[in-house]
Scaffold this motif. Structure first.
Motif, PDB file in Angstrom:
ATOM      1  N   SER A   1       0.800  -1.222   0.000  1.00 47.81           N
ATOM      2  CA  SER A   1       0.000   0.000   0.000  1.00 47.81           C
ATOM      3  C   SER A   1       0.832   1.271   0.000  1.00 47.81           C
ATOM      4  N   GLY A   2       2.148   1.160  -0.036  1.00 50.10           N
ATOM      5  CA  GLY A   2       2.971   2.360  -0.037  1.00 50.10           C
ATOM      6  C   GLY A   2       4.139   2.223   0.895  1.00 50.10           C
ATOM      7  N   ALA A   3       4.606   3.363   1.407  1.00 56.08           N
ATOM      8  CA  ALA A   3       5.767   3.383   2.289  1.00 56.08           C
ATOM      9  C   ALA A   3       5.485   2.605   3.575  1.00 56.08           C
ATOM     10  N   ARG A   4       6.530   2.026   4.099  1.00 54.95           N
ATOM     11  CA  ARG A   4       6.402   1.274   5.349  1.00 54.95           C
ATOM     12  C   ARG A   4       6.027   2.223   6.491  1.00 54.95           C
ATOM     13  N   PRO A   5       4.922   1.942   7.205  1.00 54.75           N
ATOM     14  CA  PRO A   5       4.537   2.838   8.301  1.00 54.75           C
ATOM     15  C   PRO A   5       5.392   2.589   9.540  1.00 54.75           C
ATOM     16  N   THR A   6       5.484   3.598  10.367  1.00 54.48           N
ATOM     17  CA  THR A   6       6.125   3.428  11.664  1.00 54.48           C
ATOM     18  C   THR A   6       5.061   3.069  12.691  1.00 54.48           C
ATOM     19  N   ALA A   7       5.511   2.570  13.828  1.00 54.86           N
ATOM     20  CA  ALA A   7       4.570   2.248  14.905  1.00 54.86           C
ATOM     21  C   ALA A   7       3.818   3.497  15.333  1.00 54.86           C
ATOM     22  N   GLU A   8       4.522   4.615  15.441  1.00 53.37           N
ATOM     23  CA  GLU A   8       3.888   5.856  15.879  1.00 53.37           C
ATOM     24  C   GLU A   8       2.825   6.299  14.874  1.00 53.37           C
ATOM     25  N   GLN A   9       3.109   6.150  13.576  1.00 52.66           N
ATOM     26  CA  GLN A   9       2.135   6.556  12.564  1.00 52.66           C
ATOM     27  C   GLN A   9       0.860   5.723  12.660  1.00 52.66           C
ATOM     28  N   MET A  10       0.993   4.434  12.871  1.00 50.61           N
ATOM     29  CA  MET A  10      -0.194   3.592  12.970  1.00 50.61           C
ATOM     30  C   MET A  10      -0.998   3.908  14.219  1.00 50.61           C
ATOM     31  N   LEU A  11      -0.307   4.208  15.316  1.00 53.28           N
ATOM     32  CA  LEU A  11      -1.012   4.570  16.544  1.00 53.28           C
ATOM     33  C   LEU A  11      -1.728   5.907  16.387  1.00 53.28           C
ATOM     34  N   VAL A  12      -1.057   6.874  15.774  1.00 57.38           N
ATOM     35  CA  VAL A  12      -1.673   8.194  15.590  1.00 57.38           C
ATOM     36  C   VAL A  12      -2.913   8.083  14.710  1.00 57.38           C
ATOM     37  N   ARG A  13      -2.813   7.293  13.650  1.00 61.00           N
ATOM     38  CA  ARG A  13      -3.971   7.109  12.776  1.00 61.00           C
ATOM     39  C   ARG A  13      -5.124   6.436  13.507  1.00 61.00           C
ATOM     40  N   ALA A  14      -4.804   5.408  14.305  1.00 58.77           N
ATOM     41  CA  ALA A  14      -5.853   4.719  15.067  1.00 58.77           C
ATOM     42  C   ALA A  14      -6.444   5.635  16.128  1.00 58.77           C
ATOM     43  N   ASP A  15      -5.610   6.457  16.741  1.00 62.73           N
ATOM     44  CA  ASP A  15      -6.075   7.410  17.753  1.00 62.73           C
ATOM     45  C   ASP A  15      -7.045   8.409  17.128  1.00 62.73           C
ATOM     46  N   ALA A  16      -6.691   8.927  15.958  1.00 64.12           N
ATOM     47  CA  ALA A  16      -7.571   9.883  15.287  1.00 64.12           C
ATOM     48  C   ALA A  16      -8.907   9.234  14.932  1.00 64.12           C
ATOM     49  N   ALA A  17      -8.864   7.998  14.473  1.00 60.98           N
ATOM     50  CA  ALA A  17     -10.102   7.282  14.146  1.00 60.98           C
ATOM     51  C   ALA A  17     -10.946   7.042  15.391  1.00 60.98           C
ATOM     52  N   MET A  18     -10.273   6.816  16.533  1.00 62.61           N
ATOM     53  CA  MET A  18     -11.012   6.635  17.786  1.00 62.61           C
ATOM     54  C   MET A  18     -11.798   7.894  18.120  1.00 62.61           C
ATOM     55  N   TYR A  19     -11.196   9.057  17.927  1.00 61.38           N
ATOM     56  CA  TYR A  19     -11.909  10.309  18.211  1.00 61.38           C
ATOM     57  C   TYR A  19     -13.064  10.508  17.234  1.00 61.38           C
ATOM     58  N   ASP A  20     -12.940   9.992  16.008  1.00 62.11           N
ATOM     59  CA  ASP A  20     -14.081  10.016  15.092  1.00 62.11           C
ATOM     60  C   ASP A  20     -15.226   9.183  15.662  1.00 62.11           C
ATOM     61  N   SER A  21     -14.900   8.037  16.260  1.00 64.74           N
ATOM     62  CA  SER A  21     -15.935   7.218  16.902  1.00 64.74           C
ATOM     63  C   SER A  21     -16.606   7.976  18.032  1.00 64.74           C
ATOM     64  N   LYS A  22     -15.819   8.722  18.808  1.00 63.80           N
ATOM     65  CA  LYS A  22     -16.385   9.524  19.897  1.00 63.80           C
ATOM     66  C   LYS A  22     -17.369  10.549  19.327  1.00 63.80           C
ATOM     67  N   ARG A  23     -16.954  11.224  18.258  1.00 66.91           N
ATOM     68  CA  ARG A  23     -17.806  12.275  17.693  1.00 66.91           C
ATOM     69  C   ARG A  23     -19.075  11.706  17.067  1.00 66.91           C
ATOM     70  N   GLN A  24     -19.021  10.469  16.630  1.00 66.25           N
ATOM     71  CA  GLN A  24     -20.180   9.853  15.987  1.00 66.25           C
ATOM     72  C   GLN A  24     -21.145   9.210  16.987  1.00 66.25           C
ATOM     73  N   GLY A  25     -20.870   9.342  18.282  1.00 66.30           N
ATOM     74  CA  GLY A  25     -21.799   8.832  19.282  1.00 66.30           C
ATOM     75  C   GLY A  25     -21.244   7.807  20.242  1.00 66.30           C
ATOM     76  N   LYS A  26     -19.950   7.453  20.093  1.00 67.80           N
ATOM     77  CA  LYS A  26     -19.269   6.521  21.015  1.00 67.80           C
ATOM     78  C   LYS A  26     -19.789   5.084  20.842  1.00 67.80           C
ATOM     79  N   ASN A  27     -19.162   4.159  21.556  1.00 71.63           N
ATOM     80  CA  ASN A  27     -19.545   2.751  21.541  1.00 71.63           C
ATOM     81  C   ASN A  27     -19.627   2.227  20.104  1.00 71.63           C
ATOM     82  N   ARG A  28     -18.585   2.508  19.338  1.00 67.63           N
ATOM     83  CA  ARG A  28     -18.546   2.056  17.957  1.00 67.63           C
ATOM     84  C   ARG A  28     -17.091   2.013  17.497  1.00 67.63           C
ATOM     85  N   HIS A  29     -16.846   1.453  16.318  1.00 67.75           N
ATOM     86  CA  HIS A  29     -15.497   1.469  15.769  1.00 67.75           C
ATOM     87  C   HIS A  29     -15.480   2.208  14.455  1.00 67.75           C
ATOM     88  N   THR A  30     -14.359   2.851  14.187  1.00 70.87           N
ATOM     89  CA  THR A  30     -14.196   3.638  12.976  1.00 70.87           C
ATOM     90  C   THR A  30     -12.805   3.375  12.410  1.00 70.87           C
TER      91      THR A  30
END
Length: 458
Positions: free
Chosen positions: A423-452
């Motif tokens: 899929s492209g350049a090799r990600p770092t651990a920090e990059q994958m965590l930051v992306r997952a963290d941002a997606a988690m906040y999207d879940s919060k904004r969409q009403g919580k108790n869900r995955h994004t």
């Protein structure tokens, strides 16, 4: 990503200190105050170096300060802190510099028990070196124990050394299990199935000697079993360290039925060293576990998560497999602490950690990254599989949690980042965590108790 809360700082099971970049103490948690006997008001504003004995202070002001300046952290530094009553407190210290906050965060681990154990081990070793034969045999067993990495290694090494040292036909090391039963871990027991276990002998506080002759009236069934196996006698030695019973050593003799003081002295020395080695191996295993696991929940800590994620990314690249990283945050956790108390909040975190482990697959790794935030690393997992795992976690975490003061309903919000092969350049651990963290906040904004999924994984 948010860090540990102030309440966690003060309730942590180790000493925690915050100080300025110049080493002036700004905050101390309750555990450190309890260990040291100092009052918070007496510490705030004081240099951390003022709490150290002269030798540690010299090390702190030279080596520690230099490493902190160059690397921004120090790990497992042995320092001696002085308690309020003037007594020393041997400690292991980890520190990290937070340039953004302008502070140095320090964790202090009380090493008094470890030092005491090491001194007792040294005393026992010196006491055992009272004769040339004992020295020789102890050197042999020390060499054998030097490569011991598990209970089984210690038990097998001990059984072999004891068999040679005492010219025994066979030896058996039985260790106590968590359920209180004895299990054969090293050597062999020729009487297995020939005589029923005798509780009195299995729990003997002293060396017990049983012979095969007709004069043995206390344990005639054991004597009969010895004769059947053409054995003359056996000895049973308790394995004890620091007052804790660990198991027994049984030596079986084909000819020998009389034992002199030298035999018992050597038996005592070998058994003591084996017991202490077993304790050391277990302590090392426990320390290694604590170094890489969260002390509250028992799941992986930030350090282990980092190591695991780095390795998982490398394996995903090498094997051309997908990799999923989930960032999980407990919804409205502050309201749980406010409605109940922080001890109850800790119980909820422990229970949710167990549920997260139950929700993922057997090869996945769950860790606590701080506060009420958790991470799950799922190897060989594409978007569809990650979604199934996340749905299972959401369902499990929504189940009511019984606490001493009632029932708590909790939920988590999940963000997922996916690495896809090619899929492209090799990600770092920090990059994958930051992306997952941002997606988690999207879940919060969409009403919580869900995955994004993050934008790249959507």
């Amino acid at each position: 990503m948010s860090g540990p809360s102030e309440d966690w700082f003060h309730a942590a099971p180790c000493g925690l200190l915050a100080m300025t970049i110049d080493g002036e103490i700004t905050d101390v948690n309750e555990m450190f105050l309890s260990w040291s006997g100092h009052a918070l008001a007496d510490l705030v504003g004081q240099p951390f170096a003022s709490l150290l004995d002269p030798g540690s202070r010299l090390f702190f002001e030279t080596r520690y300060t230099q490493v902190m300046h160059l690397e921004g952290r120090v790990n497992e530094v042995a320092l001696t802190l002085m308690k309020a009553d003037g007594s020393p407190m041997p400690s292991l210290v980890n520190s990290i510099r937070d340039d953004d906050a302008g502070v140095i965060r320090t964790a202090v681990f009380n090493a008094e028990e470890r030092i005491r154990y090491e001194r007792e081990l040294l005393t026992a070793r010196r006491a055992a070196e009272s004769s040339e034969e004992r020295v020789r045999i102890l050197q042999e067993i020390s060499s054998a124990f030097g490569v011991s990495a598990s209970d089984e290694d210690v038990a097998e090494s001990f059984a072999q050394v004891a068999r040679t040292a005492f010219a025994a036909r066979e030896t058996a090391v039985h260790l106590l299990q968590d359920d209180g039963d004895l299990k054969l871990v090293g050597g062999s027991n020729p009487l297995v199935g020939k005589v029923a276990p005798i509780a009195e002998l299995r729990a003997t506080p002293h060396v017990a000697v049983i012979t095969a002759g007709p004069e043995e009236t206390a344990y005639p069934q054991v004597a009969a079993a010895l004769r059947e196996e053409r054995l003359a006698a056996l000895t049973i030695t308790p394995l004890v360290a620091d007052g804790v019973r660990l198991g027994i050593l049984v030596c079986f003799f084909a000819r020998r039925s009389e034992f002199d003081s030298q035999f018992f002295d050597l038996l005592d020395a070998l058994s003591r060293q084996a017991s202490q080695t077993l304790t050391r191996v277990r302590l090392q295993r426990r320390l290694a576990f604590l170094a890489l696991h969260d002390q509250l929940t028992g799941v992986a800590n930030r350090q282990l998560l980092q190591l695991t994620l780095d390795e998982s990314i490398a394996q995903a690249i090498d094997r051309n497999e997908p990799l999923a990283v989930m960032f999980l945050d407990v919804d409205d956790f502050k309201s749980i602490n406010d409605a109940f108390d922080h001890a109850t909040g800790d119980l909820v975190l422990v229970e949710l950690a167990h549920r997260l482990q139950a929700g993922v697959r057997s090869g996945d790794v769950v860790g606590r990254i701080g506060g009420d935030e958790f991470v799950a690393i799922c190897a060989a997992t594409d978007g569809e599989a990650a979604s199934a795992v996340a749905d299972r976690i959401l369902d499990i975490c929504c189940q009511p949690i019984a606490v001493p003061d009632g029932i708590i309903s909790a939920s988590v919000s999940i963000g997922i980042s996916i690495h896809r092969p090619g899929s492209g350049a090799r990600p770092t651990a920090e990059q994958m965590l930051v992306r997952a963290d941002a997606a988690m906040y999207d879940s919060k904004r969409q009403g919580k108790n869900r995955h994004t999924f993050d934008a790249a994984g959507a």
